[in-house]
Design an enzyme around this catalytic site. Structure first.
Site, PDB file in Angstrom:
ATOM      1  N   GLY A  12       1.483  -3.392   2.318  1.00  0.00           N
ATOM      2  CA  GLY A  12       1.550  -2.274   1.356  1.00  0.00           C
ATOM      3  C   GLY A  12       0.378  -1.379   0.731  1.00  0.00           C
ATOM      4  O   GLY A  12       0.293  -0.845  -0.149  1.00  0.00           O
ATOM      5  N   ASN A  14      -0.656   1.345   2.153  1.00  0.00           N
ATOM      6  CA  ASN A  14      -0.276   2.797   2.249  1.00  0.00           C
ATOM      7  C   ASN A  14       0.564   3.066   0.916  1.00  0.00           C
ATOM      8  O   ASN A  14       0.353   4.040   0.361  1.00  0.00           O
ATOM      9  CB  ASN A  14       0.610   3.130   3.434  1.00  0.00           C
ATOM     10  CG  ASN A  14      -0.214   3.680   4.527  1.00  0.00           C
ATOM     11  OD1 ASN A  14      -1.021   4.734   4.688  1.00  0.00           O
ATOM     12  ND2 ASN A  14      -0.567   2.724   5.429  1.00  0.00           N
ATOM     13  N   MET A  95       9.011  -2.347   9.015  1.00  0.00           N
ATOM     14  CA  MET A  95       9.209  -2.485  10.391  1.00  0.00           C
ATOM     15  C   MET A  95      10.678  -3.031  10.972  1.00  0.00           C
ATOM     16  O   MET A  95      10.899  -3.946  11.161  1.00  0.00           O
ATOM     17  CB  MET A  95       8.316  -3.931  10.669  1.00  0.00           C
ATOM     18  CG  MET A  95       6.801  -3.733  10.652  1.00  0.00           C
ATOM     19  SD  MET A  95       6.529  -2.131  11.248  1.00  0.00           S
ATOM     20  CE  MET A  95       4.626  -2.442  11.696  1.00  0.00           C
ATOM     21  N   HIS A 114       2.566   6.535  11.118  1.00  0.00           N
ATOM     22  CA  HIS A 114       2.441   5.774  12.518  1.00  0.00           C
ATOM     23  C   HIS A 114       0.988   5.751  13.009  1.00  0.00           C
ATOM     24  O   HIS A 114       0.148   6.727  12.700  1.00  0.00           O
ATOM     25  CB  HIS A 114       3.270   6.552  13.838  1.00  0.00           C
ATOM     26  CG  HIS A 114       3.125   5.775  14.677  1.00  0.00           C
ATOM     27  ND1 HIS A 114       3.730   4.526  14.806  1.00  0.00           N
ATOM     28  CD2 HIS A 114       2.322   5.807  15.955  1.00  0.00           C
ATOM     29  CE1 HIS A 114       3.746   3.834  16.300  1.00  0.00           C
ATOM     30  NE2 HIS A 114       2.701   4.935  16.897  1.00  0.00           N
TER      31      HIS A 114
END
Ligand code: GAR
Length: 205
Positions: A12, A14, A95, A114
Site C-alpha cells: 500500500g 502508492n 493484483m 504499472h
C-alpha cells in the site's frame, strides 16, 4: 467533488502516497474507501491510520476475472458513494484482473499504476523483465484501465535510468519513488477535469 476508492492487495505504499498528497495539497477529492482482496495486506492498517474506511473482500480461490466477485466490490463502492457518476477507482498494487463488466460499469473512471514504461513489460514482474532484457531506461506508467491487461490510455509516465549493476530489487525501489510522484498527479489532473480520453490517447484540456 470526486469520491475516491483505492484497491490494494499488499504493502500500500502508492495508496499512502496518494492519501498523503490529497491531504497535503488539498486536492478536490474525497478518499471514500480502501478495499483489499487480501485480509493480511499491510496497507489496510496504514489506511486506517490515515483515517480512511477500509473493507476486505477476500478473493482466495477466485482465479481470473470474475464478475460475481467484482459485484461485491461494486456493492462496497456504491455504499461508500463511489459511483460511475462521481467516482474514481484507483488500482494501487491490486493484483487481480477486473472483469469486463466491472470495467464497462466504471468506464473511464478506473486508473492503474504499472512499474514499467508501457507498452513495454506488461503483466507481472515488470522490473525483473526490464533488468533481464537489458533496457537502459525503465520507469512507471499511470493509465486508464480498459479491457486489456495494461493496455488503456496512458495518463503519465516517468523514467529512471537502469544501471549495469541493478537488480530487480534496486530498480523496483527507484521506480517506486517515481510511482509515488506520478500517481497523485494523475489523480489531481482527473479531479480537476484537466484530462480527457480521445481515442487511444489521454489529452490535456
Ligand atoms: C507497485 O510497484 C505497482 O506499480 C505494482 O505493484 C506495486 C505495489 O506496491 N503494480 C503492478 O505490478 C500491477 N501490475 P504498493 O502496494 O506499495 O503500492
Amino acid at each position: 467533488m470526486i469520491n475516491l476508492a483505492i484497491l490494494i492487495s499488499g504493502r500500500g505504499s502508492n495508496m499512502e502516497a496518494i492519501l498523503k498528497s490529497v491531504k497535503k495539497n488539498k486536492m478536490l477529492v474525497n478518499p471514500a474507501v480502501v478495499i483489499s482482496n487480501k485480509p493480511d495486506a499491510k496497507g489496510i492498517k496504514l489506511a486506517q491510520k490515515l483515517g480512511v474506511q477500509t473493507h476486505v473482500i477476500e478473493s482466495r480461490g477466485i482465479k481470473g476475472a470474475n464478475w460475481d466477485y467484482d459485484k461485491k466490490i461494486v456493492a462496497v463502492l456504491e455504499k461508500s458513494g463511489v459511483t460511475p457518476k462521481n467516482g474514481l477507482v484507483c488500482l494501487a498494487g491490486f493484483m487481480r484482473i477486473l472483469s469486463p463488466e466491472f470495467i464497462r460499469y466504471f468506464k473511464g473512471r478506473i486508473m492503474n499504476i504499472h512499474p514499467a514504461i508501457l507498452p513495454s513489460f506488461p503483466g507481472l514482474h515488470s522490473q525483473r523483465q526490464a533488468v533481464e532484457y537489458g533496457v537502459k531506461y525503465s520507469g512507471c506508467t499511470v493509465h486508464f484501465v480498459d479491457e486489456g491487461v495494461d493496455t488503456g490510455p496512458i495518463i503519465i509516465q516517468d523514467i529512471v535510468k537502469v544501471n549495469d549493476n541493478d537488480t530487480e530489487e534496486t530498480l523496483s525501489k527507484r521506480i517506486l519513488r517515481k510511482e509515488h510522484q506520478i500517481y497523485p498527479t494523475a489523480i489531481r489532473l482527473f479531479c480537476e477535469g484537466k484530462i480527457m480520453v480521445k481515442g487511444r490517447k489521454t489529452v490535456r484540456v
